[in-house]
Write a protein that holds these residues in place. Structure first.
Motif, short mmCIF file in Angstrom:
data_model
loop_
_atom_site.label_atom_id
_atom_site.label_comp_id
_atom_site.label_asym_id
_atom_site.label_seq_id
_atom_site.Cartn_x
_atom_site.Cartn_y
_atom_site.Cartn_z
N VAL A 1 0.86 -1.18 0.00
CA VAL A 1 0.00 0.00 0.00
C VAL A 1 0.90 1.23 0.00
CG1 VAL A 1 -1.80 -1.21 1.32
CG2 VAL A 1 -0.20 0.28 2.52
N GLY A 2 0.34 2.36 -0.40
CA GLY A 2 1.10 3.60 -0.39
C GLY A 2 1.49 4.08 -1.77
N PRO A 3 2.27 5.16 -1.85
CA PRO A 3 2.58 5.79 -3.13
C PRO A 3 3.62 5.06 -3.97
CG PRO A 3 3.71 6.94 -1.35
CD PRO A 3 2.82 5.92 -0.70
N ASN A 4 4.33 4.10 -3.38
CA ASN A 4 5.43 3.45 -4.09
C ASN A 4 5.14 1.99 -4.45
OD1 ASN A 4 7.11 5.81 -3.81
ND2 ASN A 4 7.46 5.21 -1.68
N VAL A 5 3.87 1.65 -4.52
CA VAL A 5 3.50 0.27 -4.83
C VAL A 5 3.70 -0.02 -6.31
CG1 VAL A 5 1.57 -1.36 -4.94
CG2 VAL A 5 1.88 0.08 -2.92
N ASP A 6 4.30 -1.16 -6.60
CA ASP A 6 4.48 -1.62 -7.98
C ASP A 6 3.67 -2.91 -8.13
OD1 ASP A 6 5.31 -2.72 -10.40
OD2 ASP A 6 7.39 -2.04 -10.16
N MET A 7 2.44 -2.79 -8.62
CA MET A 7 1.55 -3.94 -8.73
C MET A 7 2.09 -5.00 -9.69
SD MET A 7 -0.95 -3.81 -6.63
CE MET A 7 -1.81 -2.62 -5.56
N ASP A 8 2.80 -4.60 -10.72
CA ASP A 8 3.37 -5.57 -11.66
C ASP A 8 4.44 -6.41 -10.96
OD1 ASP A 8 1.74 -4.73 -13.72
OD2 ASP A 8 3.21 -3.31 -14.51
N GLU A 9 5.27 -5.76 -10.17
CA GLU A 9 6.30 -6.49 -9.43
C GLU A 9 5.66 -7.46 -8.44
OE1 GLU A 9 10.15 -5.66 -6.51
OE2 GLU A 9 8.57 -4.15 -6.69
N ILE A 10 4.62 -7.00 -7.75
CA ILE A 10 3.92 -7.85 -6.79
C ILE A 10 3.32 -9.06 -7.50
CG2 ILE A 10 1.91 -7.96 -5.25
CD1 ILE A 10 2.48 -5.00 -4.57
N ALA A 11 2.72 -8.83 -8.66
CA ALA A 11 2.10 -9.92 -9.41
C ALA A 11 3.14 -10.96 -9.82
CB ALA A 11 1.38 -9.37 -10.64
N ARG A 12 4.30 -10.50 -10.29
CA ARG A 12 5.36 -11.44 -10.70
C ARG A 12 5.86 -12.24 -9.50
NH1 ARG A 12 6.86 -6.91 -13.91
NH2 ARG A 12 8.32 -6.22 -12.29
N TYR A 13 6.07 -11.54 -8.40
CA TYR A 13 6.56 -12.19 -7.19
C TYR A 13 5.57 -13.25 -6.69
CZ TYR A 13 7.45 -12.84 -2.23
OH TYR A 13 7.65 -13.41 -0.99
N LEU A 14 4.29 -12.88 -6.60
CA LEU A 14 3.28 -13.80 -6.08
C LEU A 14 3.10 -15.01 -6.98
CD1 LEU A 14 0.49 -11.42 -4.71
CD2 LEU A 14 2.11 -12.79 -3.39
N ALA A 15 3.17 -14.81 -8.29
CA ALA A 15 2.99 -15.93 -9.22
C ALA A 15 4.03 -17.02 -8.98
CB ALA A 15 3.07 -15.44 -10.66
N ILE A 16 5.28 -16.61 -8.77
CA ILE A 16 6.34 -17.59 -8.52
C ILE A 16 6.19 -18.19 -7.12
CG2 ILE A 16 8.84 -17.94 -8.31
CD1 ILE A 16 9.18 -15.64 -10.33
N ALA A 17 5.93 -17.34 -6.13
CA ALA A 17 5.83 -17.82 -4.75
C ALA A 17 4.71 -18.84 -4.60
CB ALA A 17 5.61 -16.64 -3.80
#
Length: 260
Positions: A67-83
Motif C-alpha cells: 500500500v502507499g505511493p510506491n507500490v508496484d503492482m506488476d512487481e507484486i504480481a510477478r513475485y506472487l505468481a512464482i511464490a
C-alpha cells in the motif's frame, strides 16, 4: 484438527518427533528471485525430511510495499505468481496473509486508497490460491505492528466485502491479546475462520505462560472450528522446546478425551 508449528528449515526434521502433523514455513523459502533450475535443489532439500509442508506465512519480503505511493503492482504480481507456484510445489495448502509492515499506511496517504490497494493484492493472492488449490487466510494485526486492519471486526468486514471464495480469516490470538479484544469477539467470525495461530506470553510456546490457551481452544470448539491450528512463537532453544510445545498443544486441545 491438524496441529502444526512455524519453524525454519533447520527444524523440519524435529517436527514429527515433537508430535506435530505438519510444518509452517516462511514463504521466503520459495526464493522467487531464484531461477527454476536452481529452485529444484532447494525444493528437494526441503522435502527430504518427509514432513508435510502444508502452510506458509510472512508472504512478502519486508521491503515490498503493498500500500502507499510506491507500490508496484506488476512487481507484486510477478513475485506472487512464482511464490504461489513454489508453495504449491512443496505441498502447500494454506497461506497466511499478514504483512503488517508491508501494509502500513504512510502518513498523509489516503486510507481509502490504501484499503483499495490492499484489497487488490489480497484478491490477486486469492486468484493464485484458487489456481493452485490453496487458501489465503487474511490476518488482523495488533496496532503496534500496523495501522490497517487491526481488529476482528475490521478484518471480517474486509474479507466479506472482498467476497473471494478462496480468502477467509486467520485468527492469531497473540494479536487479539495485544489489542485487548475479548475472545468473545470471535463469535462474529463464526464460519469465516480458516486458520489459527497460537502463542503464549512474549510470543513463547502455548502452555509456557499464563495466557488462557485452554479457553481459546474452548472458544474454537464452541464455534465448530475444525481447521488447522499452528504455533507461531519464538523459541529460545528450538530442539527441546519444540517437544515441549508439541506436548502442550496436544494436551490443551483435548476435551473429554478426544481431539476436535
Amino acid at each position: 484438527m491438524l496441529l502444526g508449528c512455524y519453524v525454519g528449515p533447520r527444524e523440519l526434521r524435529f517436527i514429527r518427533e515433537a508430535g506435530f502433523d505438519y510444518a509452517e514455513l516462511n514463504a521466503k523459502v520459495t526464493k522467487p528471485s531464484m531461477p527454476d533450475a536452481e529452485w529444484q535443489a532447494v525444493r528437494d532439500e526441503l522435502l527430504r525430511n518427509q514432513v508435510p509442508l502444508l502452510a506458509f506465512n510472512r508472504l512478502f519480503p519486508p521491503d515490498m510495499a503493498i500500500v502507499g505511493p510506491n507500490v508496484d503492482m506488476d512487481e507484486i504480481a510477478r513475485y506472487l505468481a512464482i511464490a504461489f507456484a513454489r508453495m504449491a510445489d512443496l505441498g502447500g495448502q494454506h497461506v497466511g496473509f499478514g504483512a503488517g509492515k508491508n501494509r502500513r499506511v504512510p502518513d498523509g496517504f489516503p486510507p481509502d486508497e490504501a484499503r483499495a490497494q490492499l484489497a487488490h493484492v489480497v484478491r490477486m493472492a486469492g486468484d493464485l490460491a484458487a489456481a493452485h488449490g490453496m487458501w489465503v487466510h487474511f490476518e488482523f494485526f495488533n496496532r503496534a505492528e500496523t495501522n490497517l486492519m487491526n481488529t476482528v471486526e475490521e478484518a471480517l468486514t474486509f474479507i466479506r466485502d472482498l467476497a473471494h471464495h478462496r480468502v477467509d480469516l486467520l485468527v492469531d490470538f497473540y494479536h487479539l491479546v495485544q489489542n485487548g479484544e475479548p475472545v468473545s469477539e470471535l463469535a462474529k467470525a463464526r464460519g469465516c475462520i480458516g486458520y489459527v495461530h497460537v502463542a503464549d506470553e512474549q510470543r513463547r510456546w502455548p502452555g509456557s505462560g499464563s495466557l488462557p490457551v485452554r479457553e481459546w481452544f474452548a472458544a474454537l470448539r464452541d464455534m465448530d472450528y475444525h481447521g488447522p491450528i499452528s504455533i507461531e512463537c519464538n523459541f529460545a532453544d528450538p530442539i527441546p522446546e519444540l517437544r515441549q510445545a508439541g506436548e502442550a498443544i496436544r494436551r490443551l486441545s483435548y476435551s473429554g478425551g478426544s481431539v476436535r
